[in-house]
Structures are given as structure tokens and as C-alpha cells.
Design an enzyme around this catalytic site. Structure first.
Site, PDB file in Angstrom:
ATOM      1  CG  ASN A  11      -0.004  -3.446  -6.519  1.00 32.49           C
ATOM      2  OD1 ASN A  11      -0.231  -2.424  -7.160  1.00 32.49           O
ATOM      3  ND2 ASN A  11      -0.213  -3.534  -5.216  1.00 32.49           N
ATOM      4  CB  SER A  12       0.805  -9.906  -8.295  1.00 28.15           C
ATOM      5  OG  SER A  12       1.783  -9.653  -7.308  1.00 28.15           O
ATOM      6  CB  THR A  22       4.717  -7.068   0.206  1.00 24.75           C
ATOM      7  OG1 THR A  22       3.330  -6.724   0.288  1.00 24.75           O
ATOM      8  CG2 THR A  22       5.286  -6.543  -1.091  1.00 24.75           C
ATOM      9  CG  HIS A  72      -0.528 -13.092  -3.376  1.00 27.35           C
ATOM     10  ND1 HIS A  72       0.236 -12.562  -4.399  1.00 27.35           N
ATOM     11  CD2 HIS A  72      -0.741 -12.061  -2.522  1.00 27.35           C
ATOM     12  CE1 HIS A  72       0.466 -11.280  -4.149  1.00 27.35           C
ATOM     13  NE2 HIS A  72      -0.109 -10.957  -3.017  1.00 27.35           N
ATOM     14  CG  HIS A 118      -2.150  -0.884   0.999  1.00 27.87           C
ATOM     15  ND1 HIS A 118      -3.434  -0.425   0.918  1.00 27.87           N
ATOM     16  CD2 HIS A 118      -2.221  -2.223   0.846  1.00 27.87           C
ATOM     17  CE1 HIS A 118      -4.252  -1.447   0.739  1.00 27.87           C
ATOM     18  NE2 HIS A 118      -3.540  -2.550   0.697  1.00 27.87           N
ATOM     19  CD1 TRP A 152      13.410  -6.998  -4.484  1.00 26.84           C
ATOM     20  CD2 TRP A 152      11.657  -7.473  -3.175  1.00 26.84           C
ATOM     21  NE1 TRP A 152      12.415  -6.065  -4.737  1.00 26.84           N
ATOM     22  CE2 TRP A 152      11.333  -6.318  -3.945  1.00 26.84           C
ATOM     23  CE3 TRP A 152      10.703  -7.962  -2.274  1.00 26.84           C
ATOM     24  CZ2 TRP A 152      10.104  -5.668  -3.849  1.00 26.84           C
ATOM     25  CZ3 TRP A 152       9.483  -7.303  -2.178  1.00 26.84           C
ATOM     26  CH2 TRP A 152       9.202  -6.166  -2.956  1.00 26.84           C
ATOM     27  CG  ASP A 194      -4.691   2.887   1.458  1.00 26.44           C
ATOM     28  OD1 ASP A 194      -5.828   2.361   1.388  1.00 26.44           O
ATOM     29  OD2 ASP A 194      -3.649   2.288   1.119  1.00 26.44           O
TER      30      ASP A 194
HETATM   31  C1  U2F Z   1      -1.716  -6.590  -0.636  1.00 30.13           C
HETATM   32  O1  U2F Z   1      -0.931  -7.288  -1.548  1.00 30.13           O
HETATM   33  P1  U2F Z   1       0.637  -7.548  -1.636  1.00 30.13           P
HETATM   34  O2  U2F Z   1       1.384  -6.319  -1.379  1.00 30.13           O
HETATM   35  O3  U2F Z   1       1.039  -8.731  -0.856  1.00 30.13           O
HETATM   36  O4  U2F Z   1       0.730  -8.029  -3.187  1.00 30.13           O
HETATM   37  P2  U2F Z   1       0.595  -7.236  -4.541  1.00 30.13           P
HETATM   38  O5  U2F Z   1      -0.565  -6.321  -4.562  1.00 30.13           O
HETATM   39  O6  U2F Z   1       0.621  -8.268  -5.584  1.00 30.13           O
HETATM   40  O7  U2F Z   1       1.893  -6.340  -4.598  1.00 30.13           O
HETATM   41  C2  U2F Z   1       3.163  -6.857  -4.453  1.00 30.13           C
HETATM   42  C3  U2F Z   1       4.114  -5.824  -5.030  1.00 30.13           C
HETATM   43  O8  U2F Z   1       5.444  -6.117  -4.598  1.00 30.13           O
HETATM   44  C4  U2F Z   1       6.298  -6.233  -5.723  1.00 30.13           C
HETATM   45  C5  U2F Z   1       5.378  -6.551  -6.888  1.00 30.13           C
HETATM   46  C6  U2F Z   1       4.098  -5.817  -6.537  1.00 30.13           C
HETATM   47  O9  U2F Z   1       4.145  -4.478  -7.015  1.00 30.13           O
HETATM   48  O10 U2F Z   1       5.950  -6.109  -8.107  1.00 30.13           O
HETATM   49  N1  U2F Z   1       7.282  -7.313  -5.507  1.00 30.13           N
HETATM   50  C7  U2F Z   1       8.509  -7.202  -6.085  1.00 30.13           C
HETATM   51  O11 U2F Z   1       8.820  -6.239  -6.803  1.00 30.13           O
HETATM   52  N2  U2F Z   1       9.419  -8.200  -5.873  1.00 30.13           N
HETATM   53  C8  U2F Z   1       9.154  -9.299  -5.135  1.00 30.13           C
HETATM   54  O12 U2F Z   1      10.045 -10.146  -5.012  1.00 30.13           O
HETATM   55  C9  U2F Z   1       7.874  -9.418  -4.555  1.00 30.13           C
HETATM   56  C10 U2F Z   1       6.947  -8.417  -4.764  1.00 30.13           C
HETATM   57  C11 U2F Z   1      -2.890  -7.500  -0.329  1.00 30.13           C
HETATM   58  F1  U2F Z   1      -2.427  -8.632   0.307  1.00 30.13           F
HETATM   59  C12 U2F Z   1      -3.614  -7.855  -1.614  1.00 30.13           C
HETATM   60  O13 U2F Z   1      -4.673  -8.733  -1.338  1.00 30.13           O
HETATM   61  C13 U2F Z   1      -4.100  -6.581  -2.306  1.00 30.13           C
HETATM   62  O14 U2F Z   1      -4.669  -6.894  -3.543  1.00 30.13           O
HETATM   63  C14 U2F Z   1      -2.911  -5.625  -2.498  1.00 30.13           C
HETATM   64  C15 U2F Z   1      -3.319  -4.298  -3.098  1.00 30.13           C
HETATM   65  O15 U2F Z   1      -4.217  -3.651  -2.255  1.00 30.13           O
HETATM   66  O16 U2F Z   1      -2.232  -5.391  -1.264  1.00 30.13           O
END
Ligand code: U2F
Length: 455
Positions: free
Chosen positions: A356-357, A280, A352, A20, A334, A116
Site C-alpha cells: 500500500n505504501s 502498520t 518498508h 489487510h 499516526w 482475502d
Molecule cells: C502489510 O503491510 P503494512 O500494513 O505494514 O504496510 P502497507 O501495505 O504499506 O500499508 C500501510 C497502510 O497504513 C497507512 C498507509 C497504508 O495504507 O497509508 N498508514 C497511515 O495512514 N498512517 C500511518 O501513520 C501509517 C500507515 C505487509 F507487512 C506488507 O508486506 C504487505 O505488502 C501489505 C499488503 O499486503 O500488508
């Protein structure tokens, strides 16, 4: 400030967990570049701010640290959302007093509050300050709808309220969302502890967002036109301004490629590599990590796996050493995900289903194997598999060796089903790039957002 005239002062409140704050700061960096006379006071916890403000940033973004609410000397027990609950206990007061400090420092009253979307109380703080509130949603539009219609869903399915689910019933409840499986609703909408601080935060977000002057979301309107239409009718001003990974030169990875992922990928065949990452904050349980490892070795799938050091200890004995030695895999704590997904060698993303992913995979045209863990991830996965047809939900919802082998073979093969997936995600990729192009919808919407914060 080098003599720059400052015309406006905008306060920014981060939700300091998972991706976030990174996402919010990326948007603020774009705004700060587009509106150089506006000064932005960015509030987050000391821990996240330290990680975020590593490189020299824009002169017009000031960093402010707020407390994480964790009592001094207390060690977190690892319970779910424990850190979030502590933060929410102090957040409103921390931000409120922070505003006064920043206004004094800058010598100017705030003219707009950006936060946010999770931080529902920003609506009240903005009202106290008599300024507009701009809410920024980091997740997708479909999952956001479930929070806007929480009261309706709870009313209609009152007998399920507070149960643990799952319920396979497909409901037709939300305008623009033609069908949704109840068990895919985020915990706290109808299942689980509805009074937990997290559930209550999401509920209040849903109830307060219509008070925002503008709700901006990290998505592009062509991805989900029906939901965009419905949300546009509910909000004062609904702006799709993403995908953020495609729009910004300010959005370079916060950490460089320190584990040489890209040069490893350079030596792999096009479309052959499974990239694995669960975001993350969360990770599947240890036995599922073992199942993935066994499936990778048994299908001889080359892989790049981003997994933190603690979770690496759950991988089968000798797995990392063996696959490193024979060159079939690379395990890193990472990876520069956007660049990895963009690499020609990457053929599938095992994820997962974090928003963002999903967007980054679409931006690179890489089909997904999803194993949703929590929150909006089941809905995102439903979209990926059932609505957009650009990936698969792992069989049975959890990684087993057999299910993972099947999914890898299905997505990486050259048969018709995999070809269809690739074509569909390729089409969405084109739309995403168009949206952020010179006359694209997200580009126009971002200009509107700049107008909102500068007026
Ligand atoms: C929460 O999600 P997360 O932050 O766990 O997961 P993502 O939304 O997919 O974002 C992960 C980001 O971290 C980056 C990747 C994404 O931009 O490119 N990243 C990276 O660069 N290298 C790595 O080795 C690992 C990750 C929540 F849990 C979700 O349910 C929500 O959808 C999300 C958005 O609100 O936030």
C-alpha cells in the site's frame, strides 16, 4: 433495511492483520455502493472490526465478529506471527459457522464468497456452499507470482530448501518476471521454516488461487503488464482494480489528522520533507531508528515521522524535544499518509516497501528510500529500485547513519539521478490516475467485479 429489496447476500472474510482488513473493507464499501441491493456480511475479529466500523457505514454491510483463536487469559509473547498462527488455527471453522449465523440473520443464502487471498480454505468453503469464490489480493502482482510458482522454485533450488539464505543468485524462473534475486523471495517460499503456519498459508494460497472465479488485486495493469499477462493466463479472471487510495471517496483515512501533520507540512518548503513510516505492523530494530534520527539531524532534513509510542522510546535522548523546538521535525504515532504524500512539501518517503505504501507513493509521485523488513517487501523494493527506477534500496539493506545520509541526499538533491527518479515516478503517477479515470482499465475491471458478485 428501510424496505430496500435485497437481491444477493455476499460473505466477506478478512485476514485480520496489518492493513489487510482495512483494504478489504474499502473494496467492500465500493462494491456496496455500486450494488446497493446486495447485502454484505463482513467477518473479522472483534479487535479489527471495532477499529474498522467507527463511522457510520453503508446500510448494506453487516459486521460479524469471529474469534482470534487466542486462548482466554493468554498474553501474546511478541513472537513473530504468533497472533496469525492462533487465528489460522480456528479461522476455517469460525468462518464456516459464521456463514450459518449470517444466512439466518439476513434470511438469505450466500450467493458469493469474497475473501482475502491469504485465506486459501475459502475455496473449499465456497465449494461446500456451491457458490463462486472471489479472492482479493492486497499485495502486488510480482510477489503473488512467487507464491504461484513456489513448487517450481523449490524443485529447481532444492539444495537451498529450508536454508536461511541469503543467496545473491539472480534467477529467471517466473514467466513475466525477467529476473529475481533468490534472497528477495519471501521467507517461506524457499528459505526459512517452510512448515510454519504462515509459510504453509502462502503455499496453499498459491496452489488454490486458480480455483477462484476471480482474483482481484490492488494494483493497475499498466504498472506491471508482463506479470499481468501471465497471471491472466493462469487465473479464471484476473482484475487489477487499484490503486485503492486513488479510487474511492469511501477510502478517507480511518483516523483523522489528530496530530496536525498537514498544518505542519504547510509551513515547509516544497519537496523538502522526508516522510518516514514503516506501515502498520513492523518496525526496524532500535539501533536503525537511532541511525535514521542521526542522519536526519546531520543532513538537516525536515521530517515527519510516523512511529508508534513504544518505538519512539528508542529514539536518541532529546531528539524529539530538539527537533520539535527548532521546528525541523515532527514525530507522531499516526499520520494521514495519503494526504501527507500528496502534500507539496513531501520530497521523499522512507518506507518498508509495504504494497500500500508503494502504491500510495506512486499515486502521489513521491520517490522512495526503502528498507524492506519482511515478506513481499524485498520484491517490492527490487521493483522500486531496479525495475521502475523510482527510489533506492537503503545501502547494505539496513539503516546506518552514513547510508541514510547518502540516500536522503541522493533523493532530495536536484541532480540528474534524482530528476530521473522524479520523472519516472511522475509518469507512473499519470498512468495510475488514468487507470482509475472514467474509461481507465481499473474502472472497467471494477465494473466486471461488480458483475461477478451480483450475478
Ligand atoms: C502489510 O503491510 P503494512 O500494513 O505494514 O504496510 P502497507 O501495505 O504499506 O500499508 C500501510 C497502510 O497504513 C497507512 C498507509 C497504508 O495504507 O497509508 N498508514 C497511515 O495512514 N498512517 C500511518 O501513520 C501509517 C500507515 C505487509 F507487512 C506488507 O508486506 C504487505 O505488502 C501489505 C499488503 O499486503 O500488508
Amino acid at each position: 433495511n428501510g424496505g430496500t429489496v435485497r437481491t444477493r447476500h455476499v460473505g466477506v472474510f478478512a485476514f485480520p492483520f496489518a492493513s489487510h482488513p482495512t483494504h478489504l473493507l474499502n473494496v467492500v464499501r465500493r462494491l456496496a455502493a455500486a450494488a446497493p441491493t446486495v447485502v454484505f456480511s463482513f467477518f473479522s475479529t472483534e479487535r479489527t472490526n471495532r477499529a474498522l466500523f467507527t463511522k457510520r457505514g453503508c446500510d448494506n454491510i453487516l459486521r460479524y465478529d469471529v474469534s482470534d483463536g487466542i486462548p482466554e487469559g493468554y498474553v501474546l509473547q511478541g513472537k513473530i506471527h504468533e497472533d496469525i498462527n492462533y487465528f489460522l488455527g480456528v479461522a476455517k471453522e469460525e468462518f464456516r459457522s459464521g456463514v450459518q449465523v449470517a444466512e439466518k440473520d439476513v434470511g438469505m443464502k450466500m450467493s458469493c464468497l469474497v475473501s482475502d487471498a491469504f485465506l486459501w480454505f475459502s475455496a473449499d468453503l465456497a465449494k461446500e456452499l456451491s457458490i463462486p469464490w472471489v479472492a482479493l489480493r492486497t499485495g502486488g502482482a510480482r510477489s503473488l507470482s512467487t507464491h504461484l510458482y513456489t513448487d517450481l522454485i523449490r524443485e529447481k533450488y532444492s539444495e537451498l530448501k529450508g536454508s536461511i539464505g541469503p543467496n545473491d543468485e539472480i534467477a529467471n524462473l517466473i514467466p513475466g518476471v525477467e529476473s529475481i534475486r533468490l534472497s528477495d523471495l519471501p521467507i517461506g517460499v524457499i528459505f526459512g521454516d517452510l512448515d510454519s503456519p504462515f509459510a504453509s498459508m502462502m503455499h496453499k494460497m498459491g496452489r488454490n488461487l486458480t480455483r477462484a472465479t476471480t482474483v482481484a488485486i490492488n494494483s493497475f495493469q499498466e504498472l506491471d503488464p508482463d506479470v499481468t499477462k501471465n497471471l491472466s493466463s493462469l487465473f479464471n479472471n484476473f482484475l487489477n482494480i487499484g490503486p485503492s487510495n486513488l479510487v474511492s471517496k469511501h477510502n478517507s483515512p480511518s483516523k483523522p489528522d489528530e496530530f496536525s501533520c498537514i498544518s505542519w507540512l504547510d509551513n515547509q518548503n516544497p519537496g523538502s520533507v522526508a516522510y518516514i513510516s514503516f506501515g502498520t505492523k513492523f518496525c526496524p530494530p532500535p539501533h536503525e531508528l537511532v541511525a535514521i534520527a542521526e542522519a536526519l539531524e546531520s543532513t538537516k532534513t525536515p521530517f515527519l515521522w510516523s512511529i508508534n509510542k513504544d518505538s519512539q522510546t528508542h529514539l536518541p535522548l532529546g531528539f524529539v524535544e530538539r527537533t520539535t523546538a527548532n521546528g525541523s521535525g515532527k514525530v507522531v504515532p499516526w499520520a494521514p499518509q495519503v494526504q501527507v504524500l500528496d502534500h507539496i512539501a513531501t520530497g521523499v518517503f522512507v518506507t518498508h516497501g509495504g504494497w500500500n505504501s508503494v502504491l500510495e507513493s506512486i499515486g502521489s509521485g513521491v520517490p522512495m528510500i526503502c528498507r524492506p523488513l519482511i515478506g513481499d517487501q524485498p520484491i517490492n523494493t527490487w521493483m522500486v529500485e531496479r525495475v521502475w527506477g523510482i527510489g533506492v534500496w537503503i545501502e547494505g539493506g539496513k539503516f546506518t547513519k552514513h547510508g541514510t545520509c547518502c540516500a536522503l541526499e541522493q533523493v532530495l538533491s536536484v541532480d540528474a539521478s534524482s530528476k530521473g527518479m522524479k520523472e519516472r515516478i511522475g509518469a507512473l503517477k499519470d498512468l495510475a490516475h488514468k487507470a482509475v479515470g472514467p474509461n481507465g482499465s481499473s474502472t472497467q475491471n471494477f465494473k466486471t467485479l461488480v458483475d461477478v458478485i451480483t450475478r
